[in-house]
Write an enzyme that holds these catalytic residues in place. Sequence first.
Site, PDB file in Angstrom:
ATOM      1  CG  ASP A 110     -16.996  51.921  19.158  1.00  0.00           C
ATOM      2  OD1 ASP A 110     -17.131  52.874  18.380  1.00  0.00           O
ATOM      3  OD2 ASP A 110     -16.307  50.919  18.889  1.00  0.00           O
ATOM      4  CB  SER A 111     -17.560  57.767  19.040  1.00  0.00           C
ATOM      5  OG  SER A 111     -18.967  57.795  18.823  1.00  0.00           O
ATOM      6  CG  ASP A 168     -20.433  51.095  17.181  1.00  0.00           C
ATOM      7  OD1 ASP A 168     -20.637  50.519  16.096  1.00  0.00           O
ATOM      8  OD2 ASP A 168     -19.961  52.245  17.273  1.00  0.00           O
ATOM      9  CE  LYS A 221     -21.170  51.867  13.498  1.00  0.00           C
ATOM     10  NZ  LYS A 221     -19.738  51.717  13.820  1.00  0.00           N
ATOM     11  CD  GLU A 277     -14.857  49.709  14.354  1.00  0.00           C
ATOM     12  OE1 GLU A 277     -13.658  49.368  14.332  1.00  0.00           O
ATOM     13  OE2 GLU A 277     -15.262  50.737  14.941  1.00  0.00           O
ATOM     14  CD  GLU A 324     -14.709  56.402  10.989  1.00  0.00           C
ATOM     15  OE1 GLU A 324     -15.385  55.450  11.432  1.00  0.00           O
ATOM     16  OE2 GLU A 324     -14.117  57.216  11.721  1.00  0.00           O
TER      17      GLU A 324
HETATM   18  O1  KIV Z   1     -18.690  55.074  17.063  1.00  0.00           O
HETATM   19  C1  KIV Z   1     -19.012  55.896  16.199  1.00  0.00           C
HETATM   20  O2  KIV Z   1     -19.329  57.058  16.472  1.00  0.00           O
HETATM   21  C2  KIV Z   1     -19.010  55.455  14.809  1.00  0.00           C
HETATM   22  C3  KIV Z   1     -19.249  56.494  13.751  1.00  0.00           C
HETATM   23  C4  KIV Z   1     -18.029  57.288  13.550  1.00  0.00           C
HETATM   24  C5  KIV Z   1     -19.740  55.907  12.491  1.00  0.00           C
HETATM   25  O3  KIV Z   1     -18.816  54.314  14.534  1.00  0.00           O
END
Ligand code: KIV
Length: 271
Positions: free
Chosen positions: A51-52, A90, A120, A122, A189
């Site tokens: 989600d980055s 994510d 994924k 969090e 992280e």
């Molecule tokens: O969204 C992302 O890029 C991440 C990484 C930093 C692990 O979750």
Amino acid sequence: MSVHKEIKRVTTHILQEMKQRGEKISMLTAYDYSMATILDDAGLDVLLVGDSASNVMAGHETTLPITLDQMIYHAASVIRAVKRAFVVVDLPFGSYQGNSKEALNSAIRIMKESGAHGVKLEGGEEIIESVQRIITAGIPVMGHLGLTPQSIYKFGTYTVRAKEEEEANKLKSDVLALQAAGCFAIVLEKIPAALGKEATDSLNIPTIGIGAGPHCDGQVLVVNDMIGLTKGFKPRFLRQYVNLYEEIYGAAQAYIRDVKGLDFPNDKEQY
Ligand code: KIV
């Protein structure tokens, strides 16, 4: 260590075996078809549609605004490129925190509409019910602890997490809870390297670190940071392998020069 291109498809089972034999797992983010083609050809084990994307693709300050539909768009583009890597997506902010049924529905949409291989989430103990429900449906889940950017307004800063004993203890019990729930791997992280080692040693499943030291079973970076596209972003944990900002800036200037100087297109570049 050579790149294992003879592996036809990376699976959660193969990632588990890598941990057992001490082979580090390579993971980078990817958000689009062209980049995913290069990264998969290069032999990355895992590609994360993170989600980055909210930051590096859309220009938002945080990961919070990106939607489930947008994540599915990015994930489907990556999947179309990938032949070998395991692709994790994510679950974005707001698509799983409500309850475990919402979490399962979001995970199912990602799997059905993008063709991804896993998701994924969090968080630790507080999302265990959702993790279990998704795994029960047959969807591989990767955990994510330490600095969890979807909670940035709770933390208030992007500094190293779990330096104090209480937070470190919570992380140590959360990794075990995520493993017991059936996660196939956990991202750690921005935590102290010693805690990264302790968490890694306590688990049978692999840990993938980003700013979590050398003892994790694998490493992940945001690809745009690693190739120098994100100008001015240089946290201590980041190793930048190429400065594409400079390269592309130079190429763009050369192009402008050639167009304005009537050098492009030349005789051979026309029909
Ligand atoms: O969204 C992302 O890029 C991440 C990484 C930093 C692990 O979750």
